[in-house]
Design a protein around this motif. Structure first.
Motif, short mmCIF file in Angstrom:
data_model
loop_
_atom_site.label_atom_id
_atom_site.label_comp_id
_atom_site.label_asym_id
_atom_site.label_seq_id
_atom_site.Cartn_x
_atom_site.Cartn_y
_atom_site.Cartn_z
N ALA A 129 0.83 -1.20 0.00
CA ALA A 129 0.00 0.00 0.00
C ALA A 129 0.86 1.25 0.00
CB ALA A 129 -0.93 -0.01 1.20
N ALA A 130 1.91 1.25 0.81
CA ALA A 130 2.81 2.40 0.86
C ALA A 130 3.41 2.69 -0.51
CB ALA A 130 3.91 2.16 1.88
N ILE A 233 0.45 7.10 7.29
CA ILE A 233 0.37 6.23 8.47
C ILE A 233 -0.14 4.87 8.02
CG2 ILE A 233 -0.85 5.77 10.63
CD1 ILE A 233 -0.82 8.73 11.21
N LEU A 234 0.63 3.83 8.32
CA LEU A 234 0.21 2.45 8.11
C LEU A 234 -0.39 1.97 9.43
CD1 LEU A 234 3.38 1.25 6.17
CD2 LEU A 234 1.18 1.95 5.20
N HIS A 235 -1.71 1.95 9.48
CA HIS A 235 -2.42 1.73 10.75
C HIS A 235 -2.80 0.25 10.88
CE1 HIS A 235 -5.98 2.98 13.52
NE2 HIS A 235 -4.90 2.71 14.21
N HIS A 301 -2.21 10.77 4.85
CA HIS A 301 -2.86 9.60 4.27
C HIS A 301 -2.76 8.45 5.28
CE1 HIS A 301 -2.41 12.08 0.71
NE2 HIS A 301 -1.10 12.11 0.96
N ILE A 302 -3.85 7.71 5.43
CA ILE A 302 -3.89 6.60 6.40
C ILE A 302 -4.38 5.34 5.69
CG2 ILE A 302 -4.86 5.72 8.55
CD1 ILE A 302 -5.27 8.61 9.46
N PHE A 303 -3.59 4.28 5.81
CA PHE A 303 -4.02 2.97 5.32
C PHE A 303 -4.38 2.11 6.52
CE2 PHE A 303 -2.72 -1.45 3.93
CZ PHE A 303 -3.86 -1.68 3.18
N SER A 304 -5.65 1.70 6.59
CA SER A 304 -6.14 0.88 7.70
C SER A 304 -6.58 -0.47 7.17
CB SER A 304 -7.31 1.58 8.41
OG SER A 304 -6.93 2.80 8.97
#
Length: 344
Positions: A129-130, A233-235, A301-304
Motif C-alpha cells: 500500500a505504501a 500512516i500504516l495503521h 494519508h492513512i491505510f487501515s
C-alpha cells in the motif's frame, strides 16, 4: 506430491520460514494479486468468529475463513490466537494454524503453522500500500510504533520497497523490547540509523511513513498535526488513532465493511459522524487503477487494513506450491478415511 488421494501436506513454522526467506518480491506480488481479485469480486469472506475469554480484555482467538478465486482458486481457514500477556513470559504473542482446502472437492490439502504467514501478509500488505499511496517519494525516514514481530516484518518489506531508507525511529512501552528490535533490525541493513524514543509524538515530525503495530485496544493518539507534508500512516494495529485523526485524513482501507467493525478506529469514526464518507477508497481499487493513489488535497494519508483472510489464503497457496516444488514438509498419507461404503 500431496495430490494423491487422501494425503495431506504438513508444514512446520521453521519450514515456512525457510520457504519464504528472501522472497519479498514474490510475496508482494501475491498480496497484490489477492487484493485485485478481491476488488474484482472474486473472493468470499464470511464474518470472522471471535473467541474471547472472561475477564481477559486483550486475549482472543479468531477464526478467519476465506475463498480466493482467480489464479488461486483455493479456500481455507486460519485459527489465530493473540495473547499479549505471553510477552511477559518470554513467548510469542501470536500463534496460528491454517488449513487449505481444495476448491474443487473441499478436501484439505495442507495444514501449516501460520503465525509467520500472518505476520508477512500483514507487513507486506502495508508495504505494498505504501508503494502505491506514496509512489514517487524518496523515503529515507520512517517511524515504527510498537516493536514486535509485525513491525519488524513491516520494516523488512519497507526496506524492500524503499531501499533508500536510512533512518528508523522506534517507540515501544518496553525499552528492553525496543533495544532487541533495534539490534535485530541492523541484521536487515547494518547501515540504518536507529533511534529509540519513549513518546510517539517525538517521531511524528521526522518520519515520512509511520507504522503502528501495537496491542492497543483503545485509541490513544489524539493528534499528529506535526506530521510532515503528505506523510503516510500504516495503521495495521487498527485501534491507535482517535476519530478526529481518522476523519480529517485521506483514508484508504482494504475492505470497508470489515474495517468498520469490532470497534476499530475507523469503526469509531463511523459511529461518531454516522457515515463512511471519510473513507475514500480501497487498496484493491487503487491497484486496479479504479481510484487515485492519494488525495492531493489532504496532507495525511492513512491505510487501515483489517487483515483479510484472503491474504492468508493467497500466501498459504504460495507456500504450498513452493513446498511441493522443493519437497519440503511432511506428507501424511491416508489422512481422510475410506468411503463409509468401504468401511466395516
Amino acid at each position: 506430491m500431496n495430490n494423491l488421494k487422501n494425503n495431506i501436506l504438513l508444514l512446520k513454522g521453521s519450514e515456512i520460514d525457510q520457504l519464504l526467506l528472501n522472497r519479498e518480491n514474490e510475496i508482494l506480488e501475491t498480496i497484490k494479486q489477492t487484493y485485485q481479485a478481491h476488488a474484482n469480486g472474486n473472493t468470499v469472506m464470511p464474518p470472522n468468529a471471535y473467541l474471547r475469554f472472561p475477564n481477559m480484555e486483550k486475549e482472543r482467538i479468531i477464526a478467519k475463513p476465506a475463498y480466493l478465486g482467480e489464479n488461486f482458486n483455493t479456500a481455507g481457514i486460519k485459527w489465530i490466537a493473540s495473547f499479549p500477556k505471553n510477552l511477559a513470559c518470554g513467548i510469542e504473542r501470536a500463534s496460528a494454524t491454517l488449513i487449505l482446502n481444495s476448491a474443487e472437492n473441499g478436501h484439505p490439502t495442507a495444514i501449516m503453522e501460520s503465525s509467520i504467514i500472518s505476520a508477512k501478509r500483514t507487513a507486506s500488505s502495508a508495504a505494498l500500500a505504501a508503494n502505491y499511496i506514496y509512489p514517487n517519494e524518496k523515503v529515507t525516514h520512517i517511524g515504527l510504533v510498537g516493536c514486535g514481530l509485525i513491525n519488524f516484518e513491516t520494516l523488512r518489506f519497507l526496506i524492500s520497497v524503499y531501499p533508500m531508507i536510512e533512518t528508523v525511529h522506534l517507540v515501544d512501552l518496553s525499552e528492553e523490547r525496543a533495544e532487541i528490535f533495534k539490534n535485530k533490525s541492523l541484521n536487515l541493513n547494518s547501515n540504518l540509523n536507529i533511534y529509540i524514543h519513549k513518546d510517539y509524538n517525538k517521531i511524528i515530525p521526522h518520519a515520512q511513513i509511520i507504522a503502528f503495530g501495537t496491542t492497543a485496544v483503545q485509541p490513544f493518539v489524539n493528534s499528529v498535526e506535526d506530521h510532515l507534508p503528505h506523510s503516510l500512516i500504516l495503521h495495521t494495529s487498527l485501534r491507535d488513532l482517535k476519530s478526529n485523526v481518522i476523519i480529517n485524513a485521506d483514508n484508504i482501507v482494504d475492505d470497508i465493511d470489515q474495517v468498520c467493525s469490532n470497534q476499530t478506529s475507523v469503526h469509531l469514526a463511523e459511529q461518531e459522524i454516522g457515515s463512511r464518507k471519510f473513507i475514500r477508497t480501497t487498496i484493491g481499487d487503487i491497484l486496479n487503477e479504479n481510484a487515485k493513489p492519494y488525495d492531493k488535497n489532504k496532507n495525511l494519508h492513512i491505510f487501515s487494513p483489517f487483515g483479510l483472510g484472503i491474504l492468508d489464503m493467497g500466501l498459504a497457496h504460495l507456500v504450498e506450491q513452493l513446498a511441493l516444488k522443493n519437497n519440503i514438509g511432511t506428507i501424511i498419507e491416508d489422512f481422510l478415511p475410506d468411503s463409509w461404503t468401504e468401511r466395516n
